[in-house]
Design a protein around this motif. Structure first.
Motif, PDB file in Angstrom:
ATOM      1  N   THR A   1       0.850  -1.187   0.000  1.00  0.00           N
ATOM      2  CA  THR A   1       0.000   0.000   0.000  1.00  0.00           C
ATOM      3  C   THR A   1       0.881   1.230   0.000  1.00  0.00           C
ATOM      4  OG1 THR A   1      -1.549  -1.223   1.414  1.00  0.00           O
ATOM      5  CG2 THR A   1      -1.888   1.134   1.188  1.00  0.00           C
ATOM      6  N   PRO A   2       0.632   2.245  -0.855  1.00  0.00           N
ATOM      7  CA  PRO A   2      -0.375   2.277  -1.914  1.00  0.00           C
ATOM      8  C   PRO A   2       0.136   1.610  -3.187  1.00  0.00           C
ATOM      9  CG  PRO A   2       0.804   4.340  -1.883  1.00  0.00           C
ATOM     10  CD  PRO A   2       1.388   3.502  -0.773  1.00  0.00           C
ATOM     11  N   LYS A   3      -0.666   1.583  -4.229  1.00  0.00           N
ATOM     12  CA  LYS A   3      -0.245   1.055  -5.518  1.00  0.00           C
ATOM     13  C   LYS A   3       0.441   2.126  -6.366  1.00  0.00           C
ATOM     14  CE  LYS A   3      -3.424  -2.810  -6.165  1.00  0.00           C
ATOM     15  NZ  LYS A   3      -3.663  -2.964  -4.721  1.00  0.00           N
ATOM     16  N   PHE A   4      -0.013   3.343  -6.225  1.00  0.00           N
ATOM     17  CA  PHE A   4       0.551   4.472  -6.974  1.00  0.00           C
ATOM     18  C   PHE A   4       0.669   5.662  -6.032  1.00  0.00           C
ATOM     19  CE2 PHE A   4       0.004   2.558 -11.099  1.00  0.00           C
ATOM     20  CZ  PHE A   4      -1.128   1.769 -10.968  1.00  0.00           C
ATOM     21  N   ARG A   5       1.701   6.517  -6.308  1.00  0.00           N
ATOM     22  CA  ARG A   5       1.811   7.740  -5.514  1.00  0.00           C
ATOM     23  C   ARG A   5       2.658   8.727  -6.290  1.00  0.00           C
ATOM     24  NH1 ARG A   5       1.538   9.065   0.104  1.00  0.00           N
ATOM     25  NH2 ARG A   5       1.418  11.348   0.091  1.00  0.00           N
ATOM     26  N   VAL A   6       2.240   9.982  -6.237  1.00  0.00           N
ATOM     27  CA  VAL A   6       3.021  11.068  -6.822  1.00  0.00           C
ATOM     28  C   VAL A   6       3.399  12.015  -5.694  1.00  0.00           C
ATOM     29  CG1 VAL A   6       3.067  12.977  -8.450  1.00  0.00           C
ATOM     30  CG2 VAL A   6       1.829  10.878  -9.039  1.00  0.00           C
ATOM     31  N   LEU A   7       4.671  12.315  -5.571  1.00  0.00           N
ATOM     32  CA  LEU A   7       5.171  13.206  -4.532  1.00  0.00           C
ATOM     33  C   LEU A   7       5.870  14.404  -5.161  1.00  0.00           C
ATOM     34  CD1 LEU A   7       6.925  10.835  -1.937  1.00  0.00           C
ATOM     35  CD2 LEU A   7       4.688  11.932  -1.692  1.00  0.00           C
ATOM     36  N   LYS A   8       5.957  15.468  -4.400  1.00  0.00           N
ATOM     37  CA  LYS A   8       6.799  16.586  -4.799  1.00  0.00           C
ATOM     38  C   LYS A   8       8.149  16.436  -4.090  1.00  0.00           C
ATOM     39  CE  LYS A   8       3.012  19.810  -5.627  1.00  0.00           C
ATOM     40  NZ  LYS A   8       2.396  21.094  -5.227  1.00  0.00           N
ATOM     41  N   THR A   9       9.188  16.955  -4.687  1.00  0.00           N
ATOM     42  CA  THR A   9      10.514  16.914  -4.078  1.00  0.00           C
ATOM     43  C   THR A   9      10.459  17.468  -2.660  1.00  0.00           C
ATOM     44  OG1 THR A   9      11.626  17.100  -6.210  1.00  0.00           O
ATOM     45  CG2 THR A   9      12.874  17.746  -4.272  1.00  0.00           C
ATOM     46  N   GLY A  10      11.043  16.714  -1.736  1.00  0.00           N
ATOM     47  CA  GLY A  10      11.082  17.142  -0.355  1.00  0.00           C
ATOM     48  C   GLY A  10       9.977  16.582   0.522  1.00  0.00           C
ATOM     49  N   GLN A  11       8.924  16.059  -0.092  1.00  0.00           N
ATOM     50  CA  GLN A  11       7.840  15.468   0.697  1.00  0.00           C
ATOM     51  C   GLN A  11       8.286  14.105   1.253  1.00  0.00           C
ATOM     52  OE1 GLN A  11       4.465  15.558  -2.116  1.00  0.00           O
ATOM     53  NE2 GLN A  11       3.544  17.158  -0.817  1.00  0.00           N
ATOM     54  N   SER A  12       7.547  13.663   2.258  1.00  0.00           N
ATOM     55  CA  SER A  12       7.847  12.359   2.850  1.00  0.00           C
ATOM     56  C   SER A  12       6.671  11.417   2.657  1.00  0.00           C
ATOM     57  CB  SER A  12       8.147  12.513   4.337  1.00  0.00           C
ATOM     58  OG  SER A  12       6.998  12.999   5.012  1.00  0.00           O
ATOM     59  N   MET A  13       6.963  10.131   2.727  1.00  0.00           N
ATOM     60  CA  MET A  13       5.890   9.149   2.663  1.00  0.00           C
ATOM     61  C   MET A  13       6.385   7.815   3.199  1.00  0.00           C
ATOM     62  SD  MET A  13       5.350   7.571  -1.137  1.00  0.00           S
ATOM     63  CE  MET A  13       4.103   6.499  -0.419  1.00  0.00           C
ATOM     64  N   THR A  14       5.441   6.958   3.504  1.00  0.00           N
ATOM     65  CA  THR A  14       5.732   5.617   3.973  1.00  0.00           C
ATOM     66  C   THR A  14       4.996   4.610   3.116  1.00  0.00           C
ATOM     67  OG1 THR A  14       6.014   6.379   6.250  1.00  0.00           O
ATOM     68  CG2 THR A  14       5.626   4.028   5.929  1.00  0.00           C
ATOM     69  N   LEU A  15       5.734   3.598   2.674  1.00  0.00           N
ATOM     70  CA  LEU A  15       5.148   2.484   1.952  1.00  0.00           C
ATOM     71  C   LEU A  15       4.981   1.319   2.920  1.00  0.00           C
ATOM     72  CD1 LEU A  15       6.611   4.249  -0.264  1.00  0.00           C
ATOM     73  CD2 LEU A  15       6.795   2.142  -1.596  1.00  0.00           C
ATOM     74  N   LEU A  16       3.813   0.701   2.853  1.00  0.00           N
ATOM     75  CA  LEU A  16       3.527  -0.403   3.762  1.00  0.00           C
ATOM     76  C   LEU A  16       3.542  -1.730   3.024  1.00  0.00           C
ATOM     77  CD1 LEU A  16       2.524  -1.707   6.421  1.00  0.00           C
ATOM     78  CD2 LEU A  16       0.191  -1.160   5.659  1.00  0.00           C
ATOM     79  N   CYS A  17       4.215  -2.708   3.610  1.00  0.00           N
ATOM     80  CA  CYS A  17       4.204  -4.068   3.091  1.00  0.00           C
ATOM     81  C   CYS A  17       3.679  -4.983   4.183  1.00  0.00           C
ATOM     82  CB  CYS A  17       5.607  -4.495   2.690  1.00  0.00           C
ATOM     83  SG  CYS A  17       5.736  -6.218   2.176  1.00  0.00           S
ATOM     84  N   ALA A  18       2.769  -5.866   3.815  1.00  0.00           N
ATOM     85  CA  ALA A  18       2.222  -6.820   4.771  1.00  0.00           C
ATOM     86  C   ALA A  18       2.216  -8.214   4.162  1.00  0.00           C
ATOM     87  CB  ALA A  18       0.801  -6.411   5.170  1.00  0.00           C
ATOM     88  N   GLN A  19       2.578  -9.204   4.990  1.00  0.00           N
ATOM     89  CA  GLN A  19       2.540 -10.600   4.540  1.00  0.00           C
ATOM     90  C   GLN A  19       1.837 -11.455   5.585  1.00  0.00           C
ATOM     91  OE1 GLN A  19       4.541 -13.214   6.026  1.00  0.00           O
ATOM     92  NE2 GLN A  19       6.014 -12.028   7.239  1.00  0.00           N
ATOM     93  N   ASP A  20       1.081 -12.430   5.083  1.00  0.00           N
ATOM     94  CA  ASP A  20       0.298 -13.273   5.994  1.00  0.00           C
ATOM     95  C   ASP A  20       0.778 -14.718   5.969  1.00  0.00           C
ATOM     96  OD1 ASP A  20      -2.679 -13.583   3.840  1.00  0.00           O
ATOM     97  OD2 ASP A  20      -0.576 -14.104   3.523  1.00  0.00           O
ATOM     98  N   MET A  21       2.058 -14.922   5.621  1.00  0.00           N
ATOM     99  CA  MET A  21       2.623 -16.276   5.516  1.00  0.00           C
ATOM    100  C   MET A  21       3.545 -16.602   6.693  1.00  0.00           C
ATOM    101  SD  MET A  21       3.352 -16.150   1.421  1.00  0.00           S
ATOM    102  CE  MET A  21       3.965 -14.471   1.474  1.00  0.00           C
TER     103      MET A  21
END
Lengths: 112, 114
Positions: free
Chosen positions: B7-27
């Motif tokens: 999550t997410p599948k797509f994202r557009v950021l501006k230079t200097g912005q921050s974000m977090t990508l989430l990965c989850a596994q159920d195995m």
């Protein structure tokens, strides 16, 4: 450091022809070797893996690969290409499972 | 069994912005990985984790941070995004209990930094 070289970034074959995708690794100790396939806009899926058992490894969808220590190679083959085999193929290597090193990929086109 | 989700599948950021990508596994896999995929360069390992609470640097860790607070989740953070971080990001997990095995990949996150 380990590395993987895939010769040929693009390979085209006719439907029904032999598929041969090349992979050479550099490692002083035989590593674990993998072939993955990636279809457009998807993640990678495992085709087959070599983990020091038989040197000829059979995978899914009719693919197989042969580990040749003397040539440090792990080439992927399929006797007869199908249209559905068109995809990107990646060779990968690891010694311990902590870090995997991937080749730059080979894009396979199948011509009808 | 969802496998590995991102999550997410797509994202557009501006230079200097921050974000977090989430990965989850159920195995219930011990090992988790973050890769970036760029044209002509294959997949390159950013960071990986060999268990809950542990992380380690891969080939290209600069500009990224990760956390593994729960076994099933592996977060990838960009504190100050740069255009060079435009890429497709893949998360993967594996289980080494039965020996070195395959990695299971998520569907990817396409990130564009303007």
């Amino acid at each position: 450091a380990q590395s993987v070289t895939q010769l040929g970034s693009h390979v085209s074959v006719s439907e029904g022809a032999l598929v041969l995708l090349r992979c050479n690794y550099s490692s002083s100790v035989p590593p674990y070797l993998f072939w993955y396939v990636q279809y457009p806009n998807q993640g990678l899926q495992l085709l087959l893996k070599y983990t020091s058992a038989a040197t000829l490894v059979k995978g899914i969808n009719g693919f197989e690969a042969e580990f040749k220590k003397s040539e440090t190679s792990f080439h992927l083959t399929k006797p007869s290409a199908h249209m559905s085999d068109a995809a990107e193929y990646f060779c990968a290597v690891t010694k311990t499972g902590n870090q995997f090193y991937f080749g730059t990929g080979t894009s396979l086109t199948v011509i009808p | 069994n969802a496998g590995v989700t991102q999550t997410p599948k797509f994202r557009v950021l501006k230079t200097g912005q921050s974000m977090t990508l989430l990965c989850a596994q159920d195995m219930n896999h011990e090992y988790m990985y973050w890769y970036r995929q760029d044209p002509g360069m294959g997949l390159r390992l950013i960071h990986y984790s060999v268990g809950e609470g542990t992380t380690a640097k891969g080939e290209v860790p600069d500009g990224y941070n990760v956390s593994r607070l729960k076994k099933q989740n592996f977060l990838l953070g960009l504190e100050s995004a740069a255009p060079s971080q435009t890429s497709v990001y893949f998360c993967a997990s594996s289980d080494l209990l039965a020996g070195v095995g395959e990695q299971f990949f998520g569907p990817g996150t396409r990130l564009t930094v303007l």
